[in-house]
Design a protein around this motif. Structure first.
Motif, PDB file in Angstrom:
ATOM      1  N   ARG A  98       0.806  -1.234   0.000  1.00 46.96           N
ATOM      2  CA  ARG A  98       0.000   0.000   0.000  1.00 46.96           C
ATOM      3  C   ARG A  98       0.839   1.284   0.000  1.00 46.96           C
ATOM      4  N   LEU A  99       2.126   1.173  -0.354  1.00 48.38           N
ATOM      5  CA  LEU A  99       2.991   2.361  -0.344  1.00 48.38           C
ATOM      6  C   LEU A  99       3.154   2.953  -1.745  1.00 48.38           C
ATOM      7  N   LYS A 100       2.624   2.260  -2.756  1.00 46.19           N
ATOM      8  CA  LYS A 100       2.641   2.809  -4.119  1.00 46.19           C
ATOM      9  C   LYS A 100       1.252   2.749  -4.710  1.00 46.19           C
ATOM     10  N   GLY A 101       0.904   3.786  -5.474  1.00 48.98           N
ATOM     11  CA  GLY A 101      -0.389   3.816  -6.148  1.00 48.98           C
ATOM     12  C   GLY A 101      -0.193   4.007  -7.638  1.00 48.98           C
ATOM     13  N   TYR A 102      -1.002   3.306  -8.427  1.00 52.66           N
ATOM     14  CA  TYR A 102      -0.920   3.384  -9.892  1.00 52.66           C
ATOM     15  C   TYR A 102      -2.282   3.841 -10.409  1.00 52.66           C
ATOM     16  N   PHE A 103      -2.319   5.033 -10.957  1.00 50.10           N
ATOM     17  CA  PHE A 103      -3.583   5.634 -11.368  1.00 50.10           C
ATOM     18  C   PHE A 103      -3.570   5.987 -12.841  1.00 50.10           C
ATOM     19  N   THR A 104      -4.705   5.775 -13.503  1.00 46.71           N
ATOM     20  CA  THR A 104      -4.887   6.283 -14.854  1.00 46.71           C
ATOM     21  C   THR A 104      -6.051   7.261 -14.815  1.00 46.71           C
ATOM     22  N   ALA A 105      -5.774   8.495 -15.222  1.00 45.85           N
ATOM     23  CA  ALA A 105      -6.817   9.514 -15.294  1.00 45.85           C
ATOM     24  C   ALA A 105      -7.071   9.821 -16.759  1.00 45.85           C
ATOM     25  N   ARG A 106      -8.311  10.155 -17.074  1.00 44.96           N
ATOM     26  CA  ARG A 106      -8.641  10.555 -18.447  1.00 44.96           C
ATOM     27  C   ARG A 106      -9.017  12.025 -18.438  1.00 44.96           C
ATOM     28  N   LEU A 107      -8.360  12.770 -19.312  1.00 46.38           N
ATOM     29  CA  LEU A 107      -8.649  14.197 -19.438  1.00 46.38           C
ATOM     30  C   LEU A 107      -9.701  14.370 -20.526  1.00 46.38           C
ATOM     31  N   LEU A 108     -10.853  14.890 -20.140  1.00 46.45           N
ATOM     32  CA  LEU A 108     -11.963  15.069 -21.086  1.00 46.45           C
ATOM     33  C   LEU A 108     -11.837  16.444 -21.732  1.00 46.45           C
ATOM     34  N   MET A 109     -11.817  16.455 -23.075  1.00 48.71           N
ATOM     35  CA  MET A 109     -11.548  17.696 -23.791  1.00 48.71           C
ATOM     36  C   MET A 109     -12.828  18.425 -24.217  1.00 48.71           C
ATOM     37  N   ASN A 110     -13.969  17.718 -24.231  1.00 49.81           N
ATOM     38  CA  ASN A 110     -15.222  18.357 -24.643  1.00 49.81           C
ATOM     39  C   ASN A 110     -15.699  19.362 -23.600  1.00 49.81           C
ATOM     40  N   ALA A 111     -16.236  20.458 -24.085  1.00 52.07           N
ATOM     41  CA  ALA A 111     -16.703  21.517 -23.185  1.00 52.07           C
ATOM     42  C   ALA A 111     -17.766  21.011 -22.204  1.00 52.07           C
ATOM     43  N   ASP A 112     -18.567  20.027 -22.642  1.00 54.37           N
ATOM     44  CA  ASP A 112     -19.614  19.524 -21.739  1.00 54.37           C
ATOM     45  C   ASP A 112     -19.118  18.371 -20.862  1.00 54.37           C
ATOM     46  N   GLY A 113     -17.814  18.067 -20.950  1.00 53.68           N
ATOM     47  CA  GLY A 113     -17.250  17.039 -20.089  1.00 53.68           C
ATOM     48  C   GLY A 113     -17.620  15.621 -20.474  1.00 53.68           C
ATOM     49  N   THR A 114     -18.059  15.421 -21.735  1.00 50.86           N
ATOM     50  CA  THR A 114     -18.347  14.064 -22.190  1.00 50.86           C
ATOM     51  C   THR A 114     -17.125  13.485 -22.898  1.00 50.86           C
ATOM     52  N   SER A 115     -17.103  12.167 -23.038  1.00 52.34           N
ATOM     53  CA  SER A 115     -15.961  11.496 -23.670  1.00 52.34           C
ATOM     54  C   SER A 115     -15.883  11.782 -25.160  1.00 52.34           C
ATOM     55  N   SER A 116     -14.673  11.794 -25.680  1.00 53.61           N
ATOM     56  CA  SER A 116     -14.489  11.940 -27.132  1.00 53.61           C
ATOM     57  C   SER A 116     -13.162  11.312 -27.528  1.00 53.61           C
ATOM     58  N   VAL A 117     -12.919  11.208 -28.823  1.00 52.41           N
ATOM     59  CA  VAL A 117     -11.662  10.620 -29.303  1.00 52.41           C
ATOM     60  C   VAL A 117     -10.462  11.503 -28.945  1.00 52.41           C
ATOM     61  N   ASP A 118     -10.715  12.753 -28.592  1.00 52.52           N
ATOM     62  CA  ASP A 118      -9.626  13.659 -28.235  1.00 52.52           C
ATOM     63  C   ASP A 118      -9.152  13.495 -26.788  1.00 52.52           C
ATOM     64  N   ASP A 119      -9.862  12.696 -26.015  1.00 51.70           N
ATOM     65  CA  ASP A 119      -9.477  12.529 -24.615  1.00 51.70           C
ATOM     66  C   ASP A 119      -8.043  12.022 -24.513  1.00 51.70           C
ATOM     67  N   VAL A 120      -7.368  12.452 -23.479  1.00 54.26           N
ATOM     68  CA  VAL A 120      -5.969  12.084 -23.265  1.00 54.26           C
ATOM     69  C   VAL A 120      -5.873  11.355 -21.930  1.00 54.26           C
ATOM     70  N   SER A 121      -5.163  10.225 -21.917  1.00 54.90           N
ATOM     71  CA  SER A 121      -4.961   9.494 -20.667  1.00 54.90           C
ATOM     72  C   SER A 121      -3.637   9.901 -20.030  1.00 54.90           C
ATOM     73  N   VAL A 122      -3.636   9.938 -18.713  1.00 51.29           N
ATOM     74  CA  VAL A 122      -2.421  10.266 -17.974  1.00 51.29           C
ATOM     75  C   VAL A 122      -2.195   9.180 -16.936  1.00 51.29           C
ATOM     76  N   ASN A 123      -1.014   8.588 -16.976  1.00 54.34           N
ATOM     77  CA  ASN A 123      -0.659   7.572 -15.982  1.00 54.34           C
ATOM     78  C   ASN A 123       0.138   8.213 -14.854  1.00 54.34           C
ATOM     79  N   PHE A 124      -0.300   7.968 -13.633  1.00 50.71           N
ATOM     80  CA  PHE A 124       0.401   8.468 -12.451  1.00 50.71           C
ATOM     81  C   PHE A 124       0.938   7.299 -11.643  1.00 50.71           C
ATOM     82  N   ILE A 125       2.172   7.419 -11.166  1.00 49.35           N
ATOM     83  CA  ILE A 125       2.675   6.530 -10.125  1.00 49.35           C
ATOM     84  C   ILE A 125       2.923   7.412  -8.905  1.00 49.35           C
TER      85      ILE A 125
END
Length: 155
Positions: A98-125
């Motif tokens: 429990r000392l390391k966390g692995y997260f994937t966040a998705r950045l939503l690019m649409n103004a209304d906050g819905t998913s689109s092909v332009d979304d970008v994923s960000v991996n965090f450790i």
């Protein structure tokens, strides 16, 4: 969103979970120049762990928030850190201790906050030094993964 952005007072904050750190840093970057220029990048720096490339570059090359923003601004995918409309956490895993966390966040690019092909994923450790109340979750690495659309377009 309609919520007024309030920059965190305490950086880093031991009261936050790993997931909350991811959300807070992305929110800060989305509001990078509030209340001052590059404050979002400064907050990201403040949540960067001693193991991170960022801290190494701050210590060895005197990397500044504005230099890092300029570096990110050279790529459309990296720019999403500043221009996304909303962020959702798609995946969260922890090491057995429990000392390391692995997260994937998705950045939503649409103004209304819905998913689109332009979304970008960000991996965090992320890592934490322990499980005491004063131990903070800090970011070891943040890796931006190109949107599917741009990956296809490049070949």
């Amino acid at each position: 969103s309609s919520m007024v952005y309030k920059p965190p007072q305490k950086v880093p904050d031991s009261g936050l979970t790993a997931g909350e750190v991811v959300e807070l840093v992305l929110l800060a970057l989305r509001n990078n120049d509030n209340p001052s220029i590059d404050r979002g990048v400064e907050i990201f720096f403040g949540y960067s762990s001693p193991e991170s490339q960022i801290v190494e570059q701050i210590e060895t090359e005197m990397l500044t928030p504005s230099e890092y923003r300029n570096f990110l601004s050279m790529s459309e995918d990296n720019m999403a850190l500043f221009t996304h409309q909303a962020a959702v956490i798609d995946k969260a895993d922890f090491s057995p201790d429990r000392l390391k966390g692995y997260f994937t966040a998705r950045l939503l690019m649409n103004a209304d906050g819905t998913s689109s092909v332009d979304d970008v994923s960000v991996n965090f450790i992320l890592s934490t030094t322990g499980t005491n109340d004063d131990d903070c979750w800090l970011i070891d690495s943040m890796l931006i993964r190109p949107s599917k659309l741009r990956r296809r377009r490049r070949r």
